[in-house]
Design an enzyme around this catalytic site. Structure first.
Site, short mmCIF file in Angstrom:
data_model
loop_
_atom_site.label_atom_id
_atom_site.label_comp_id
_atom_site.label_asym_id
_atom_site.label_seq_id
_atom_site.Cartn_x
_atom_site.Cartn_y
_atom_site.Cartn_z
N SER A 24 121.24 81.97 63.46
CA SER A 24 119.87 81.45 63.46
C SER A 24 118.97 82.33 64.30
O SER A 24 119.43 83.02 65.22
CB SER A 24 119.85 80.04 64.06
N ASP A 25 117.67 82.33 63.99
CA ASP A 25 116.72 82.84 64.96
C ASP A 25 116.79 81.92 66.18
O ASP A 25 117.23 80.76 66.08
CB ASP A 25 115.31 82.88 64.37
N TRP A 26 116.36 82.44 67.32
CA TRP A 26 116.58 81.73 68.58
C TRP A 26 115.83 80.40 68.61
O TRP A 26 114.63 80.35 68.43
CB TRP A 26 116.18 82.63 69.73
#
Length: 780
Positions: free
Chosen positions: A220-222
């Site tokens: 995932s993106d952060w």
């Protein structure tokens, strides 16, 4: 290695622990199966490592837009190998790059981190990048999957896009890098057609892992994973950062209660172990990851990349410069070049060669500021010492810094315990060069105390009024104060700040800025630049964007050069007809003075060797080999696709497949410069074309007096899109023959599946999407 046997040795808590970050940048080790920590790092143009800090410098390459401007897959592959070498040096296994989103609108604030408006060019450059990095034993994670083509409300926005446009444009670069063997993919923050991407089973499970057969891991993106079951069933394999978040104990409970099958967890663990095996982090006890050979001269390659990316838009013959002319070098960006974009693309190089420095080493240079568009003050020049203080002011550690920019995101310096850390203090002994009122600034969020010679001159908290939490460390607010100083006197400066927290991680992100006394008002500065320009053989104006108008976390409001740079250029051009404008920007800007100047050269964000490369190109040691990877509008109002602001939480891609240069064609509008445009220092003739099946053979001749490089471009198919390209080199008078193989996809459209458009197709060959020199007919 039998991954299933290793999985069978893990209990459910161990498996689930592996699916969430152990901290900001890593996954936890499992020594019982020979798994090391898996370390990730931001790094589109340089490998930051676990410390986002000037104490751990990184090679800084040109921006991805500049890499794409080379149109040279072999050169980009070499850049990838350099990044792998840097990653291995810093103990990094996974590079969080490249960015494959498209330049859908010129207002996209993060365009500098993306490659192109064209899906084919993006895919080819992206594939070369992926191959180069992974040849060095380091994983890539092409991002942001998918339709994350703007920044406004990026955490919550829903992109409404038709299936045909999604397949033909936005998914296509990702499909290409999967075929190139990418070991990872990062999902985006946004939703697509109503479903957030970390939960988008149709696209992640169905298309990426199913239809394309992707066997890598999906991260995932952060902070993008915001649910337990939906994300666990949606295809995302790793939720970053950690160890907090919606998985962990909640995911374990969902598995035990039958809401998430354990087989889904096992599939994720298998993908992570496969990744670890590929990057050398999974091995029998007692063995270590083999060291990678360091055979690449990073400084030399960055300089070559920057020169090859330079894109010459216009030239009346003033370039290349001859002999040793006296140069008027003008503009704030000439002295302090913007060599990279902000946000996850930012690193701290151990050196930056400014245009002023690079040109001064070549010829007689006279500098004038002319116009200063910068809104923020520059970081205080070093040396600066960062002190990490515990209870009662006890010094836990000191770190030397090159400037007053303090940044540690995720990993604090060795020996600094986040639980004991109370304050970070910058200390510097600054000797004033001029007498007068100097400006000091604090940029950051939270409480700050600024002292001069032990006396507080600022003691207050700075708040943040922004919807995007990343702005707190990407572009925080700034507070200024004037301090009288005398030339030659040394002042002890101190700036203390209690670090922020992100989950269980300490975040240090603030800057002590400085500016000398103002040399005059804006009109006086321009008048001085005009005087200097009039007295010199050639005037070089370096103009560009600033972090406040082009960076991660927000989109652009317009395409104008900030401040009074346009006024400066026009005034200088009126005083000296041999005026060269160097545009230091990551994406298009309006150029109302275009027809007033002798030449326009784009350097993009050129990386740490900016000035050295610029001198090579201006004086003709290197060919300006760049070609536009995106169409350059004359005015924003002319752009066929512009909207990036959500309406009721949605952005509608109503233009369908007509984005980029096909949209300009359909609108019957002419931009300032078409996709693919770029001049060199020689001339070319396009002599012949022959087509057999999907192979197109083209002969071109260098008709000038210098060796040169040409980018042969082929446009074909029902959409008349870029279908192939090749970079050729030739001596004066030499003819080069190149054969380009057109992919079948160039002749396909998406209609509930890929359909080949059979029949006769015109194939066009030329120097840009609008400058067609040859054509032929192929039958498909």
């Amino acid at each position: 290695m039998d991954l299933d046997e290793l999985i069978s040795r893990l209990d459910l808590p161990a498996k689930i622990r592996l699916l969430t970050g152990a901290d900001m940048w890593s996954l936890p080790p499992l020594p019982e199966i020979g798994l090391d920590r898996l370390v990730m790092s931001d790094g589109p143009i340089g490998v930051r490592g676990e410390q986002w800090s000037a104490a751990d410098p990184s090679i800084a390459l040109p921006s991805p837009t500049a890499l794409a401007a080379t149109w040279d897959v072999d050169l980009v592959r070499r850049a990838g190998r350099l990044l792998a070498q840097e990653a291995r040096r810093k103990g990094v296994h996974v590079l969080l790059a490249p960015t494959l989103n498209l330049h859908r609108s010129p207002l996209g604030g993060r365009h500098f981190e993306c490659f192109s408006e064209d899906a084919y060019l993006t895919g080819e450059i992206g594939a070369a990048y992926v191959e180069g990095v992974q040849e060095g034993g380091v994983a890539t994670t092409p991002k942001h999957f998918v339709a994350n083509d703007f920044e406004t409300d990026r955490f919550t926005v829903d992109v409404v896009v038709g299936e045909q446009a999604l397949r033909e444009l936005y998914l296509r670069p990702f499909e290409r890098v999967v075929r190139a063997g990418a070991w990872g993919v990062m999902t985006a923050y946004n939703s697509v057609n109503g479903t957030t991407m970390t939960e988008h089973a149709e696209l992640v499970h169905g298309v990426l892992k199913g239809e394309w057969g992707f066997d890598g891991f999906v991260v995932s993106d952060w902070t993008a994973v915001r649910s337990t079951e939906a994300a666990a069933l949606g295809g995302t394999d790793v939720a970053m950062p950690g160890p907090y978040g919606p998985w962990g104990a909640r995911l374990e409970a969902a598995v035990r209660e039958g809401r998430v099958p354990e087989s889904a967890v096992d599939d994720r663990v298998r993908r992570i172990l496969r990744l670890a095996e590929r990057v050398g982090a999974l091995h029998p006890a007692g063995t270590e990851r083999a060291a990678a050979p360091e055979g690449i001269n990073g400084v030399a390659l960055v300089r070559e990349l920057a020169a090859r990316a330079c894109t010459l838009l216009t030239n009346d013959g003033v370039l290349p410069l001859q002999g040793t002319p006296t140069l008027a070098v003008l503009g704030a960006a000439a002295r302090e070049a913007r060599v990279m974009g902000g946000g996850s693309a930012q690193v701290f190089p151990d050196r930056i060669v400014s245009p002023l420095q690079g040109l001064s080493e070549r010829t007689d240079v006279r500098y004038a500021l002319g116009a200063d568009p910068r809104i923020r003050l520059s970081p205080l020049p070093g040396p600066v010492t960062a002190q990490f203080l515990g209870e009662s002011g006890a010094v836990l550690r000191e770190e030397p810094l090159a400037t007053g920019e303090a940044r540690w995101l995720g990993q604090l310096p060795p020996g600094v315990d986040a639980a004991r850390l109370r304050t970070v203090r910058l200390r510097a002994a600054y000797t004033a060069r001029e007498s007068g009122v100097h400006e000091l600034s604090v940029a950051g969020v939270g409480a700050f105390t600024l002292t001069v010679n032990g006396e507080a001159v600022l003691d207050e908290s700075i708040g943040l009024d922004a919807g995007d939490p990343a702005v707190a460390f990407l572009s925080p607010p700034e507070k200024r104060i004037g301090v009288p100083m005398a030339a030659g006197e040394t002042y002890e400066l101190g700036l203390a700040h209690p670090p922020g927290r992100f989950g269980g991680t300490a975040i240090v992100s603030f800057t002590l800025g400085h500016a000398d006394p103002a040399p005059g008002d804006a009109g006086e500065l321009i008048a001085e630049a005009v005087r200097v320009a009039r007295e010199c053989d050639v005037a070089v104006v370096v103009a560009g964007t600033t972090p406040e108008v082009e960076s991660e976390g927000f989109d652009r409001a317009d395409l104008r050069l900030p401040g009074r740079q346009d006024e400066l250029i026009s005034a200088v051009a009126a005083a000296n007809p041999r005026t060269v404008v160097v545009v230091n920007a990551g994406s298009p800007v309006e150029m109302p003075w275009l027809r007033e100047v002798a030449a326009v050269l784009l350097t993009w964000f050129p990386g740490q060797e900016a000035g050295a490369a610029l001198a090579e190109v201006l004086f003709g040691d290197a060919e300006p080999g760049g070609r536009l990877p995106t169409t350059w509008p004359e005015r924003l109002a002319d752009a066929p696709v512009g909207a990036v602001t959500p309406v009721d939480g949605k952005v509608f891609y109503d233009e369908g497949v007509f984005a980029g240069y096909p949209a300009w064609r359909r609108a019957e509008r002419a931009p300032a410069f078409w996709f693919g445009h770029g001049l060199g220092y020689t001339t070319w003739s396009y002599d012949s074309i022959a087509a057999e099946g999907t192979a197109v053979t083209v002969a071109v001749t260098n008709t000038g007096t210098r060796p040169g490089r040409e980018v042969v471009q082929v446009y074909a198919g029902p959409r008349r899109r870029l279908a192939a390209f090749d970079v050729v080199e030739a001596a004066p008078g030499q003819t080069v023959v190149t054969t380009l193989f057109l992919p079948v996809r160039a002749f396909q459209v998406w209609e509930d599946g890929w359909r080949t458009v059979a029949g006769e197709h015109t194939v066009e060959v030329g120097r840009s999407s609008a400058d067609v020199r040859l054509s032929a007919t192929v039958k498909i």
